[in-house]
Design a protein around this motif. Structure first.
Motif, PDB file in Angstrom:
ATOM      1  N   ASP A 137       2.897  -4.023   3.945  1.00 45.32           N
ATOM      2  CA  ASP A 137       3.481  -3.059   3.974  1.00 45.32           C
ATOM      3  C   ASP A 137       3.138  -1.729   3.435  1.00 45.32           C
ATOM      4  O   ASP A 137       3.139  -1.543   2.627  1.00 45.32           O
ATOM      5  N   LEU A 138       2.465  -1.157   4.775  1.00 45.08           N
ATOM      6  CA  LEU A 138       1.753   0.248   4.817  1.00 45.08           C
ATOM      7  C   LEU A 138       3.595   1.236   4.569  1.00 45.08           C
ATOM      8  O   LEU A 138       4.064   1.359   5.246  1.00 45.08           O
ATOM      9  N   ASP A 139       3.505   2.286   3.003  1.00 48.33           N
ATOM     10  CA  ASP A 139       4.214   2.819   2.995  1.00 48.33           C
ATOM     11  C   ASP A 139       4.217   3.854   1.867  1.00 48.33           C
ATOM     12  O   ASP A 139       4.209   4.262   1.309  1.00 48.33           O
ATOM     13  N   ILE A 140       3.486   4.794   2.982  1.00 50.64           N
ATOM     14  CA  ILE A 140       2.902   6.508   2.826  1.00 50.64           C
ATOM     15  C   ILE A 140       3.206   7.108   2.347  1.00 50.64           C
ATOM     16  O   ILE A 140       3.944   8.039   3.713  1.00 50.64           O
ATOM     17  N   THR A 141       3.718   7.947   1.133  1.00 54.58           N
ATOM     18  CA  THR A 141       4.342   9.399   1.069  1.00 54.58           C
ATOM     19  C   THR A 141       3.654  10.119   0.876  1.00 54.58           C
ATOM     20  O   THR A 141       3.412  10.263  -0.397  1.00 54.58           O
ATOM     21  N   GLY A 142       3.507  11.737   0.895  1.00 50.43           N
ATOM     22  CA  GLY A 142       2.573  12.818   0.146  1.00 50.43           C
ATOM     23  C   GLY A 142       1.386  12.899   0.191  1.00 50.43           C
ATOM     24  O   GLY A 142       1.025  11.563   0.788  1.00 50.43           O
ATOM     25  N   THR A 143       0.946  13.715   0.684  1.00 53.72           N
ATOM     26  CA  THR A 143      -0.423  14.208   1.267  1.00 53.72           C
ATOM     27  C   THR A 143      -1.616  14.714  -0.655  1.00 53.72           C
ATOM     28  O   THR A 143      -2.675  15.181  -0.094  1.00 53.72           O
ATOM     29  N   GLY A 144      -0.929  14.976  -1.789  1.00 54.39           N
ATOM     30  CA  GLY A 144      -1.392  14.502  -2.326  1.00 54.39           C
ATOM     31  C   GLY A 144      -2.489  14.575  -2.918  1.00 54.39           C
ATOM     32  O   GLY A 144      -2.471  12.713  -3.053  1.00 54.39           O
ATOM     33  N   ARG A 145      -3.322  14.974  -2.827  1.00 49.81           N
ATOM     34  CA  ARG A 145      -4.641  14.439  -3.687  1.00 49.81           C
ATOM     35  C   ARG A 145      -6.061  13.459  -2.871  1.00 49.81           C
ATOM     36  O   ARG A 145      -6.212  12.665  -3.298  1.00 49.81           O
ATOM     37  N   ILE A 152       1.034  -1.533   0.216  1.00 54.19           N
ATOM     38  CA  ILE A 152       0.430  -0.142   0.044  1.00 54.19           C
ATOM     39  C   ILE A 152       0.758   0.920  -0.235  1.00 54.19           C
ATOM     40  O   ILE A 152       1.381   1.603   0.916  1.00 54.19           O
ATOM     41  N   GLY A 153       1.636   2.462  -1.139  1.00 53.62           N
ATOM     42  CA  GLY A 153       1.526   3.066  -0.955  1.00 53.62           C
ATOM     43  C   GLY A 153       2.504   2.649  -2.040  1.00 53.62           C
ATOM     44  O   GLY A 153       2.802   3.910  -2.441  1.00 53.62           O
ATOM     45  N   GLU A 154       3.848   2.145  -2.279  1.00 50.65           N
ATOM     46  CA  GLU A 154       4.919   2.288  -2.325  1.00 50.65           C
ATOM     47  C   GLU A 154       5.817   3.164  -2.209  1.00 50.65           C
ATOM     48  O   GLU A 154       6.299   2.735  -3.230  1.00 50.65           O
ATOM     49  N   GLY A 155       5.899   3.636  -1.346  1.00 47.85           N
ATOM     50  CA  GLY A 155       6.469   5.042  -0.976  1.00 47.85           C
ATOM     51  C   GLY A 155       5.572   6.484  -1.640  1.00 47.85           C
ATOM     52  O   GLY A 155       6.593   7.483  -1.948  1.00 47.85           O
ATOM     53  N   ARG A 156       4.886   6.152  -2.071  1.00 51.39           N
ATOM     54  CA  ARG A 156       3.747   7.654  -2.541  1.00 51.39           C
ATOM     55  C   ARG A 156       2.578   7.821  -2.415  1.00 51.39           C
ATOM     56  O   ARG A 156       1.995   6.903  -0.828  1.00 51.39           O
ATOM     57  N   SER A 157       1.792   8.511  -2.700  1.00 51.34           N
ATOM     58  CA  SER A 157       0.533   8.961  -1.738  1.00 51.34           C
ATOM     59  C   SER A 157      -0.449   8.353  -2.371  1.00 51.34           C
ATOM     60  O   SER A 157      -1.133   8.487  -3.605  1.00 51.34           O
ATOM     61  N   VAL A 158      -0.888   7.594  -1.562  1.00 52.77           N
ATOM     62  CA  VAL A 158      -2.304   6.495  -1.784  1.00 52.77           C
ATOM     63  C   VAL A 158      -2.779   7.020   0.539  1.00 52.77           C
ATOM     64  O   VAL A 158      -2.555   6.145   0.474  1.00 52.77           O
ATOM     65  N   ASP A 159      -4.312   7.368  -0.163  1.00 52.89           N
ATOM     66  CA  ASP A 159      -5.431   6.785   0.653  1.00 52.89           C
ATOM     67  C   ASP A 159      -5.846   6.043   0.667  1.00 52.89           C
ATOM     68  O   ASP A 159      -7.133   5.214  -0.255  1.00 52.89           O
ATOM     69  N   GLY A 160      -7.343   5.867   2.142  1.00 52.81           N
ATOM     70  CA  GLY A 160      -8.168   5.362   2.480  1.00 52.81           C
ATOM     71  C   GLY A 160      -8.510   3.759   1.226  1.00 52.81           C
ATOM     72  O   GLY A 160      -9.115   3.383   1.145  1.00 52.81           O
TER      73      GLY A 160
END
Length: 365
Positions: free
Chosen positions: A136-144, A109-117
């Motif tokens: 693996d939850l790896d979320i960085t960035g809050t865009g969108r 989930i995320g792969e170091g990118r912006s993903v939510d919900g």
């Protein structure tokens, strides 16, 4: 002692979803019967039903964000990578995702990118010694993010994760926050059942065991990023009614700050039940049961129920630490509470109870 003594209820033992209530009219027999081979995804109202032998990742890449899984095995040759707002829901223990080759994680989930919900629930992840991490939850960035939210707000519920090579579930990335993990059972993790390197989230009724003695493994690790990780640190998290048991090293290893632990337990651990290295945490009604366990290769009188390294701004209130003398043997756990003297003298160890510790209930260092 045979580990089968510790086999208890499965959190996935009952049917965890009612087809009529969740699927907007999808018949239960459709979801709970194996699909044809090769299997194709089908649209059922707002849901995309992916039958066994179908590709979950292909359904996501084709635009599905509400995915139902049925009765049977889903053999993964690559990680499932959900997009923002994606829900993946199974039929409880009937739905089994199996890793069939080496991969970093079964669900990334995320792969170091912006993903939510993202929401994942009601299924089994069998890492089979092939996948390093279950989820693996790896979320960085809050865009969108939805409505401009500052946090990822993911939900992980009612899962069983078996034999990950490293960790059952890992939480890292600067925006893996406001996530709730509930009713997850991790069995025989190679390193950590739950690896918490991110702040501001919740764990409720989760449990973990480990299978490998490394000197540092734990059912729950809460702290700074380990080597090779990009976690920002496990701080300001909430853990309620969670349990680490049959762990080859620690039950809980706490190296973060401002975390809250309520009604959590360590049971049957080779080393300390609770290894609390860092200060500024709160423990209320927590329990340690039989650290220094012979069943896990320890010698009696080597490890404590609670070992607190720093206690200037940490409190243990109404906690309990004992050796229940399994099999009628003599006590194994050294001290119930091994704490700095100032912590005890200044009233931050309050209302403690315990019995049958090999050396004593409280050691003031």
């Amino acid at each position: 002692m045979d580990e089968r003594w510790y086999q208890r209820r499965s959190v996935l033992g009952g049917t965890a979803f009612a087809a009529a209530g969740i699927t907007a009219g999808v018949a239960a027999e459709t979801l709970l019967s194996p699909g044809p081979s090769p299997a194709e995804a089908e649209q059922k109202g707002p849901w995309t039903y992916v039958p066994p032998n179908g590709s979950i990742q292909k359904a996501i890449e084709d635009g599905a964000t509400a995915i139902l899984l049925g009765n049977g095995d889903y053999r993964l040759t690559e990680p499932v990578v959900p997009v923002r707002g994606c829900t993946i829901r199974g039929a409880g223990q009937r739905t089994r995702l199996r890793a069939t080759r080496s991969m970093d994680a079964m669900i990334a989930i995320g792969e170091g990118r912006s993903v939510d919900g993202v929401s994942v629930s009601d299924l089994v992840l069998d890492c089979a010694g092939q996948a390093g991490i279950g989820i693996d939850l790896d979320i960085t960035g809050t865009g969108r993010f939805y409505k401009g939210e500052p946090d990822a707000v993911c939900r992980i519920d009612n899962l069983a994760v078996y034999t990950p090579e490293l960790d059952g579930i890992a939480y890292r990335g600067s925006d893996t926050q406001a996530c709730v993990t509930s009713r997850v059972r991790v069995r025989q993790a190679g390193r950590y059942g739950f690896r918490v390197e991110a702040p501001d989230s919740w764990w409720i009724a989760c449990e973990a065991t480990t299978r490998r003695q490394t000197g540092a493994s734990a059912g729950f690790y809460v702290g700074p990023a380990i080597a090779g990780s990009d976690g920002i640190g496990g701080a300001n998290n909430f853990f309620q009614a969670c349990k680490a048991w049959y762990c080859r090293d620690y039950g809980w290893h706490v190296k973060g700050t401002r975390n809250k632990f309520v009604g959590c337990e360590a049971q049957d651990t080779r080393s300390h039940g609770w290894f609390i290295e860092y200060d500024q945490n709160v423990y209320t009604g927590c329990v340690a049961d039989t650290a220094s366990s012979r069943d896990l290769g320890a010698n009696a009188n080597e490890a404590d129920g609670f070992f607190v390294g720093q206690g200037d701004q940490t409190s243990l209130v109404g906690c309990q630490s004992f050796d229940r003398r399994p099999g009628g043997r003599g006590p194994q756990q050294r001290y119930g509470f091994n704490v700095p003297a100032t912590m005890a003298d200044q009233g931050r160890l309050v209302g403690q109870t315990g019995w049958d510790n090999a050396t004593g209930l409280v050691n003031r260092r």
